[in-house]
Write a protein that holds these residues in place. Structure first.
Motif, PDB file in Angstrom:
ATOM      1  N   THR A 422     -16.797 -14.755   3.467  1.00  0.00           N
ATOM      2  CA  THR A 422     -15.349 -14.560   3.515  1.00  0.00           C
ATOM      3  C   THR A 422     -14.632 -15.641   2.723  1.00  0.00           C
ATOM      4  O   THR A 422     -15.005 -16.808   2.797  1.00  0.00           O
ATOM      5  CB  THR A 422     -14.861 -14.632   4.977  1.00  0.00           C
ATOM      6  N   SER A 423     -13.636 -15.215   1.977  1.00  0.00           N
ATOM      7  CA  SER A 423     -12.786 -16.205   1.323  1.00  0.00           C
ATOM      8  C   SER A 423     -11.392 -16.056   1.888  1.00  0.00           C
ATOM      9  O   SER A 423     -10.951 -14.946   2.171  1.00  0.00           O
ATOM     10  CB  SER A 423     -12.717 -15.952  -0.179  1.00  0.00           C
ATOM     11  N   ILE A 424     -10.729 -17.176   2.053  1.00  0.00           N
ATOM     12  CA  ILE A 424      -9.350 -17.062   2.507  1.00  0.00           C
ATOM     13  C   ILE A 424      -8.440 -17.935   1.663  1.00  0.00           C
ATOM     14  O   ILE A 424      -8.879 -18.903   1.049  1.00  0.00           O
ATOM     15  CB  ILE A 424      -9.178 -17.401   4.004  1.00  0.00           C
ATOM     16  N   ALA A 425      -7.178 -17.529   1.619  1.00  0.00           N
ATOM     17  CA  ALA A 425      -6.204 -18.292   0.868  1.00  0.00           C
ATOM     18  C   ALA A 425      -4.854 -18.083   1.518  1.00  0.00           C
ATOM     19  O   ALA A 425      -4.512 -16.978   1.914  1.00  0.00           O
ATOM     20  CB  ALA A 425      -6.159 -17.815  -0.579  1.00  0.00           C
ATOM     21  N   ALA A 426      -4.121 -19.156   1.636  1.00  0.00           N
ATOM     22  CA  ALA A 426      -2.787 -19.028   2.196  1.00  0.00           C
ATOM     23  C   ALA A 426      -1.837 -18.641   1.072  1.00  0.00           C
ATOM     24  O   ALA A 426      -1.931 -19.174  -0.024  1.00  0.00           O
ATOM     25  CB  ALA A 426      -2.357 -20.349   2.797  1.00  0.00           C
ATOM     26  N   ILE A 427      -0.993 -17.660   1.338  1.00  0.00           N
ATOM     27  CA  ILE A 427      -0.023 -17.282   0.305  1.00  0.00           C
ATOM     28  C   ILE A 427       1.351 -17.116   0.912  1.00  0.00           C
ATOM     29  O   ILE A 427       1.499 -16.840   2.106  1.00  0.00           O
ATOM     30  CB  ILE A 427      -0.402 -15.989  -0.442  1.00  0.00           C
ATOM     31  N   SER A 428       2.340 -17.279   0.069  1.00  0.00           N
ATOM     32  CA  SER A 428       3.686 -16.931   0.500  1.00  0.00           C
ATOM     33  C   SER A 428       4.384 -16.294  -0.685  1.00  0.00           C
ATOM     34  O   SER A 428       3.993 -16.521  -1.829  1.00  0.00           O
ATOM     35  CB  SER A 428       4.440 -18.188   0.943  1.00  0.00           C
ATOM     36  N   GLY A 429       5.340 -15.473  -0.388  1.00  0.00           N
ATOM     37  CA  GLY A 429       6.023 -14.809  -1.488  1.00  0.00           C
ATOM     38  C   GLY A 429       7.155 -13.961  -0.979  1.00  0.00           C
ATOM     39  O   GLY A 429       7.514 -14.008   0.194  1.00  0.00           O
ATOM     40  N   SER A 430       7.700 -13.184  -1.891  1.00  0.00           N
ATOM     41  CA  SER A 430       8.806 -12.319  -1.540  1.00  0.00           C
ATOM     42  C   SER A 430       8.322 -10.880  -1.669  1.00  0.00           C
ATOM     43  O   SER A 430       7.828 -10.478  -2.707  1.00  0.00           O
ATOM     44  CB  SER A 430       9.959 -12.622  -2.494  1.00  0.00           C
ATOM     45  N   LEU A 431       8.452 -10.143  -0.573  1.00  0.00           N
ATOM     46  CA  LEU A 431       7.969  -8.760  -0.561  1.00  0.00           C
ATOM     47  C   LEU A 431       9.129  -7.849  -0.909  1.00  0.00           C
ATOM     48  O   LEU A 431      10.117  -7.797  -0.177  1.00  0.00           O
ATOM     49  CB  LEU A 431       7.431  -8.434   0.834  1.00  0.00           C
ATOM     50  N   SER A 432       9.028  -7.135  -2.027  1.00  0.00           N
ATOM     51  CA  SER A 432      10.112  -6.216  -2.342  1.00  0.00           C
ATOM     52  C   SER A 432       9.739  -4.817  -1.903  1.00  0.00           C
ATOM     53  O   SER A 432       8.653  -4.336  -2.180  1.00  0.00           O
ATOM     54  CB  SER A 432      10.433  -6.259  -3.836  1.00  0.00           C
ATOM     55  N   ILE A 433      10.637  -4.226  -1.163  1.00  0.00           N
ATOM     56  CA  ILE A 433      10.414  -2.872  -0.661  1.00  0.00           C
ATOM     57  C   ILE A 433      11.371  -1.976  -1.426  1.00  0.00           C
ATOM     58  O   ILE A 433      12.583  -2.065  -1.245  1.00  0.00           O
ATOM     59  CB  ILE A 433      10.706  -2.787   0.844  1.00  0.00           C
ATOM     60  N   TYR A 434      10.824  -1.168  -2.316  1.00  0.00           N
ATOM     61  CA  TYR A 434      11.698  -0.380  -3.161  1.00  0.00           C
ATOM     62  C   TYR A 434      10.975   0.876  -3.570  1.00  0.00           C
ATOM     63  O   TYR A 434       9.800   0.810  -3.938  1.00  0.00           O
ATOM     64  CB  TYR A 434      12.091  -1.212  -4.396  1.00  0.00           C
ATOM     65  N   ASN A 435      11.649   1.990  -3.453  1.00  0.00           N
ATOM     66  CA  ASN A 435      11.059   3.256  -3.863  1.00  0.00           C
ATOM     67  C   ASN A 435       9.698   3.484  -3.207  1.00  0.00           C
ATOM     68  O   ASN A 435       8.734   3.861  -3.844  1.00  0.00           O
ATOM     69  CB  ASN A 435      10.914   3.288  -5.387  1.00  0.00           C
ATOM     70  N   ASN A 436       9.612   3.238  -1.938  1.00  0.00           N
ATOM     71  CA  ASN A 436       8.402   3.485  -1.169  1.00  0.00           C
ATOM     72  C   ASN A 436       7.205   2.697  -1.660  1.00  0.00           C
ATOM     73  O   ASN A 436       6.069   3.135  -1.554  1.00  0.00           O
ATOM     74  CB  ASN A 436       8.049   4.978  -1.191  1.00  0.00           C
ATOM     75  N   ARG A 437       7.466   1.563  -2.216  1.00  0.00           N
ATOM     76  CA  ARG A 437       6.379   0.799  -2.761  1.00  0.00           C
ATOM     77  C   ARG A 437       6.647  -0.651  -2.402  1.00  0.00           C
ATOM     78  O   ARG A 437       7.761  -1.147  -2.558  1.00  0.00           O
ATOM     79  CB  ARG A 437       6.398   1.030  -4.275  1.00  0.00           C
TER      80      ARG A 437
END
Lengths: 595, 653
Positions: A422-437
């Motif tokens: 298993t590999s793991i990585a911490a991430i953070s970001g901005s989730l854009s919810i647009y056009n069902n995607r």
């Protein structure tokens, strides 16, 4: 004759989506859309909408304006068209094989999916497009409705009986009444009757009549729906011929449509006539008039084919009439045995819900035993339950996952660390919810600031005194004072205290088994943090602190990779690769510029 | 990742449309047409480009045909039966129904009239059509596990479709020919906002912006009427299907309204059959025809009679729809030869003519046309060009690009010069790359790739709730890609923040990559618990020194001016630590109070694991300053707080 479902248990305002399986199952829709506070969306196939439009008109409960307003709210779909809603819900209609445009629905949210199997038919010799079992492939839950009851006569075994009866009547110059709606398997029945009569040499002296206010529309419309028909019917349009036989008979003048028995119907009558239409309940409409006209003569006959009606009760008022009566219900619906067979071909779902009429008993744990399926009982892998009218049923759907797209830009900054497989990585970001995607992208500067306020860093690993001392030496701390406190002596947790001077200020680090405390002046805390993380990261030697040398060694994990990745991570950045396996299916690509 | 596009035909040209694409490792042929301007091997696309050895089935994953016009499907029997391609072929139902008729017609002209050899046979056409898989509009079809295609309505002719092609996260749209304005028998093209990486669009009318439909129709009818009133014959070259039906409906309604008696003929035996197709596929026509077909079928014409060869000797006047549309052979050419010398007659060229055909020479205004090596004709009749061909004009093309939100555009099926104009317009207006490759020229388009992962719904939910509670300002960047006329966007902006749907959510968590499983995005806490890694807790205790004297001085000064009270700053014990805490609390409240909850009791401020307190023990007090402690997990918050504290205490100096 016409009763609305009881909506009292539901807050209709909270209903987001209504899925219609076929045009027989939408008679309450105008009530729902025009007389309640329902505000959701409605989906149905195009033929369902069109047949529904003309079909609803037959019921006096609504006026034309209500029906039009309601029909206009339905969003048309085609089989296997993907409809995405609210960012996470996917709806797909699959052919049910029951009538033109009849559909079963596949409902997917995240990684879970439900197949709603309503009136369906797996018979292959009918005109509608064939039953599409692929919706069962992915479904974790199957909800079945409108299954064929045990002991019903299937279409194939009953149709010969009907044809024989009709031929007999025609041969003795009698009229035949077939009370039914101008839709569904009638189109096949009519074809079978005609072929049978043709076989018997009786077609030259027979005529067909469809009596219903919507007969003309229904017959014409059904014949332009070749794309919704079984492959054998689809082929007809390439000739080009009308795919359904009634279109050809109508062109030749052998079959006619009438709005009612009044008017042209009587004057057109020259031969023995086979009449389709009216309502199978025989309480209103043209069939009542016709029974009065022809009921007295014994050479005429009436054939009741509708499986959902109590035909004996329908005939009760006419039992003294001479007319020959025959009840041959034809059921094309899928039975529970067939459902089990179909499901065997696919991955087994976790839950199967059937109407309580199809089960014999329900155990206390909610599992049910089926009334007529061969050797099918609940197993831990596949649970059968019964649902009842107005009884809510909770489905234990597992942890949900949504599909999200990780942008290349963000992925480039991810440095996964591996722990075994298993590999793991911490991430953070901005989730854009647009056009069902949903797409995860690097956050803006402002976004990162807000995220920092909420971030929770995680640290793993153990402290190592030697490494700490080496680290201290490297940043120029010359003579740290190390004091070890023993567990037994001091009646407290064992700890090692390291006291030192950094940048001219006092500082101390207290190391316990699972905890480290750093005490220092504010001015030097950054330096000591860096030191500490380095120690956790580089403690390659089994930690001397706990003496438990076989403990699994672990590296620290950093939540905020932006700041510390260079420090913690030793190798080059690892880029993620897309998971869909498209090894090029061809060894070569088009070589450019040859022409 | 790269998408490659190579036109084998229709690159900077009209005719023999055939475009190869490579997307996500799949090779697909879009259309397989013939060129009507040539009679030699240039008639068909150069298939040897795909493979020198002829293993086409091996090389291509599928062939997609957009509509039944011969410049889009004319080479199909040649490719499948004579070149040996045996893979899947996709087209819509009406295309599958009508395409063999046109192919057969074309075969007859080529073989029977011109006596060509080595041409595909009737049996070839039948065998070819057997390999075709018919598709419905909007139905998503998996060609194999990775390749998905989906057809959208294109207008243009009955059954014309645009195709959306997707492999993984890469996608492409091929428009075929399309029409963005509804006409008398077809609706307008429409596509979902599919955001393709590449849009391959036709550009027949790249530079034209046609005047309104109504005036075009009036123009057409007036010309016809004037000519017949003057005793002239009108010849309208058309293809049996498509524009012909549109013009028939138009003329039929006009004749009916004006009560005209001049005969109208339709030259081909195909008409009856063609109209039958229109009746069966009425679902593909426009709403008006669909809604009235039960009572009156638009395709049962009263005034239009079938043409017979002997009618050519009749004195006229008359109106004849004659096939084929480009005057390259058949009845239309025969009539043209007969009627061309008489200036009373008129020819109306409603469509586009491929270079090299008689039609194109007529359009070019040539006065003497060499038809073949033996005959030439004086052209005295009136030539009217009526842009009635159902292609999108420049406005329509721009509209489609906007509708599907393409990221790159490739222009095909148009003249080179006009393509250049449209290309620069697309690049300036949308700021996206646009290409116009010539035949055989490869366009390679890099796509940004995204990685599909599975995100825990509870993780998303927690962040959604957090964000809506915090009432944070919308962190979404100003939507520059959105066109300004997007009314929904404007509507959303006008809503108060509480009810406006969130389109971005700030989120953090842990990615878990297990070999052979989809990548998952989960709560960091959960991941660590599951992984069984030893957690290590680190707590910091730092002393934040500040200048108590300066602080006191500043306070006293302020108090002095404010209250002038005798007790203020008196001899009573003044607790500088408590005052510093107050200052810090106010500063924190304004800096981060919107995002995190601050708690205050007598001698301390608490935020999650962070505690800011005044020293209590004598030893601590001696050193002075505030004590700030936190767990390492709140390191980021602590860093922020430390900077706020530093600022707050420094400002008192």
């Amino acid at each position: 004759m016409f009763k609305l479902p009881d909506f009292s248990g539901i807050d209709l305002k909270s209903v987001d989506v209504v899925l219609i399986s076929n045009f027989n199952h939408m008679l309450s829709l105008p009530y729902l859309t025009e007389f309640t506070d329902f505000q959701g969306r409605i989906f149905a196939t195009e033929p369902t909408i069109e047949f529904g439009r003309s079909g609803s008109g037959l019921y006096p409960a609504y006026n034309m304006a209500d029906i039009k307003a309601c029909i206009d709210k339905i969003q048309p779909v085609r089989f296997r068209e993907h409809v995405s809603l609210y960012g996470s819900l996917k709806l797909t209609a699959h052919s049910a094989g029951y009538c033109l445009g009849s559909s079963n629905w596949h409902i997917q949210t995240g990684t879970e999916s439900i197949a709603f199997v309503s009136s369906s038919s797996i018979q292959t010799n009918l005109h509608p497009d064939l039953f599409d079992g692929s919706l069962l492939e992915k479904a974790s839950t199957v909800i079945a409705a409108d299954l064929c009851p045990k002991g019903a006569t299937s279409y194939n075994s009953g149709v010969n009986d009907v044809c024989a009866k009709v031929a007999m009547t025609v041969a003795r110059k009698g009229h035949v009444l077939v009370p039914c709606a101008i839709s569904g398997f009638l189109f096949d029945l009519m074809e079978d009757i005609h072929l049978h009569l043709n076989h018997m040499g009786l077609t030259h002296q027979v005529q067909y009549a469809f009596i219903s206010p919507v007969a003309e529309t229904a017959l014409q419309y059904s014949n332009i729906l070749a794309e919704w028909m079984a492959p054998r019917k689809q082929e007809m349009v390439y000739l080009p011929e009308a795919p359904l036989l009634h279109g050809i008979l109508q062109e030749k003048g052998l079959s006619k449509t009438y709005k009612s028995v009044h008017g042209a119907f009587s004057s057109d009558l020259k031969h023995p006539c086979i009449v389709f239409g009216g309502h199978p309940s025989l309480r209103s409409g043209p069939m009542v008039n016709l029974l009065q006209m022809w009921g007295g003569q014994a050479q005429n006959s009436i054939v009741l084919v509708e499986p959902r009606m109590d035909s004996a009760a329908s005939l009760e008022p006419f039992k003294d009439l001479e007319i020959s009566k025959r009840i041959c219900p034809l059921d094309i619906r899928m039975s529970i045995d067939q459902l089990v067979d179909v499901m065997r071909k696919h991955k087994h779902p976790k839950h199967v819900l059937v109407p309580s009429s199809n089960t014999i008993l329900t155990r206390s744990d909610g599992t049910a035993e089926l009334a007529d399926a061969k050797n099918t009982t609940s197993t831990p892998a596949c649970q059968w339950s019964a649902y009842k009218y107005a009884e809510p049923l909770q489905l234990g759907i597992g942890s949900l996952y949504e599909t999200v797209l990780l942008s290349e830009e963000l992925a480039k900054g991810i440095f996964p660390q591996s722990f075994g497989t298993t590999s793991i990585a911490a991430i953070s970001g901005s989730l854009s919810i647009y056009n069902n995607r949903m797409q995860l992208e690097p956050a803006s500067v402002g976004g990162r600031q807000i995220l920092a306020l909420h971030s929770q860093r995680q640290l793993c690993g153990t402290m190592n005194l030697n490494t700490l001392l080496t680290g201290l030496a490297m940043i120029g701390v010359s003579d740290p004072v190390v004091t070890a406190l023993d567990e037994i002596k001091d009646m407290q947790e064992a700890e090692i205290r390291v006291e030192f001077m950094l940048e001219g200020k006092d500082a101390s680090i207290i190391m316990r088994e699972n905890e480290t405390i750093v005490k220092c002046e504010e001015a030097i805390h950054i330096s000591s943090t860096v030191l500490l993380l380095k120690t956790l990261a580089e403690s390659d030697i089994p930690p001397a602190l706990d003496g438990d040398s076989h403990r699994a060694y672990a590296r620290p994990l950093e939540l905020d990779i932006v700041k510390f990745s260079a420090l913690v991570h030793k190798g080059p950045p690892i880029t993620l690769h897309p998971t869909y396996p498209h090894t090029p299916s061809h060894p070569t690509r088009f070589s450019p510029n040859i022409v | 990742m790269t998408i490659q596009v190579v036109p084998l035909g229709a690159g900077q040209d009209v005719g023999r449309s055939c475009i190869l694409i490579t997307i996500g490792g799949k090779n697909i042929m879009l259309d397989c047409g013939m060129h009507m301007g040539f009679n030699d091997e240039r008639r068909f696309p150069d298939f040897s480009y795909i493979s020198k050895t002829g293993d086409f089935t091996e090389m291509l994953d599928c062939v997609i045909i957009s509509h039944f016009h011969l410049d889009h499907c004319g080479a199909l029997p040649f490719f499948t039966e004579m070149c040996g391609y045996d893979g899947p072929i996709y087209m819509t139902h009406p295309t599958k129904a009508i395409c063999p008729l046109l192919l057969e017609d074309y075969r007859k002209i080529s073989v029977d009239r011109k006596g060509e050899r080595n041409f595909f046979t009737s049996a070839n056409i039948k065998d070819c059509m057997k390999k075709v898989i018919a598709v419905n509009l909007h139905q998503s079809i998996m060609v194999d596990d990775d390749l998905e295609i989906c057809a959208y309505y294109a207008g243009h002719v009955l059954g014309a479709a645009m195709f959306y092609i997707r492999v993984g996260e890469e996608s492409l749209v091929y428009t075929g020919d399309y029409n963005m304005t509804p006409d008398r028998h077809l609706g307008s093209a429409w596509i979902d906002k599919v955001r393709p990486d590449v849009l391959i669009t036709e550009s027949t009318y790249a530079t034209t912006i046609r005047d309104s439909k109504r005036s075009r129709e009036r123009d057409f009818l007036k010309k016809v009427h004037d000519c017949v009133a003057d005793g002239g014959n009108v010849i309208i070259p058309v293809f049996a299907l498509g524009r012909a039906q549109e013009l028939c409906i138009l003329i039929e309604t006009y004749w009916e309204r004006m009560d005209l008696k001049v005969p109208i003929y339709f030259s081909t035996g195909l008409t009856e059959k063609a109209n039958h197709f229109y009746r069966l596929f009425i679902n593909w026509t426009n709403e008006k025809i669909k809604s009235t077909f039960v009572h009156r079928n638009m395709f049962d014409f009263k005034h239009i009679k079938p043409w017979e060869r002997s009618f050519i000797e009749l004195p006229g006047p008359m109106v004849v729809f004659a096939t084929p549309g480009m005057l390259h052979s058949g009845t239309s050419l025969e009539l043209f030869k007969k009627w061309a010398p008489n200036p009373k007659n008129m020819i109306i060229m409603p469509g586009y003519c491929v270079a090299g055909t008689v039609g194109s020479k007529v359009l070019a205004g040539e006065k003497k046309i060499q038809i073949d090596s033996f005959t030439s004709v004086d052209v005295n009749l009136q030539v009217k060009n009526l842009s009635f061909s159902a292609h999108a004009d420049a406005k329509g093309i721009m509209q489609l690009i906007r509708q599907c939100e393409a990221k790159n555009v490739v222009l095909v099926h148009g003249e080179k010069s006009s393509m250049g104009f449209l290309k620069s317009r697309i690049m300036t207006e949308f700021g996206i790359p646009c290409f116009d490759p010539a035949n055989g020229e490869t366009v390679s388009i890099e796509t940004t790739h995204v990685i599909p992962i599975e995100m825990s719904a509870s993780l998303l939910k927690r962040h959604l709730i957090r964000q809506s509670e915090a009432q944070e300002p919308d962190m979404s960047p100003p939507s520059s890609s959105e066109s300004s006329d997007d009314s929904t966007e404007a509507f959303k902006k006008s809503l108060p923040a509480e009810v406006r749907p969130k389109d971005t959510v700030l989120i953090q968590g842990m990615l878990v990559i297990d070999e052979g499983k989809p990548i998952r995005f989960e709560e960091a806490e959960e991941v660590l618990q599951k992984s069984g890694l030893a957690k290590h807790k680190v707590r910091f205790e730092v002393r934040k020194a500040y200048n108590a004297t300066a602080l006191r001085a500043a306070v006293e000064e302020a108090d002095y001016y404010q209250s002038m009270g005798p007790e203020s700053g008196g001899s009573s014990e003044w607790d500088s630590d408590a005052f510093a805490l107050d200052l810090v609390y106010v500063a924190l409240q304004s800096a981060i109070g919107n995002h995190v909850a601050l708690a205050r009791d007598g001698s301390a401020i608490a935020v999650r694991s962070i505690r800011i307190r005044a020293p209590t023990m004598a030893e601590e007090k001696e050193k002075g300053g505030l004590l700030i402690g936190w767990d390492y997990q709140d390191e980021d918050l602590a860093t922020r707080i430390l900077s706020v504290v530093t600022l707050a205490l420094a400002s008192t100096r």
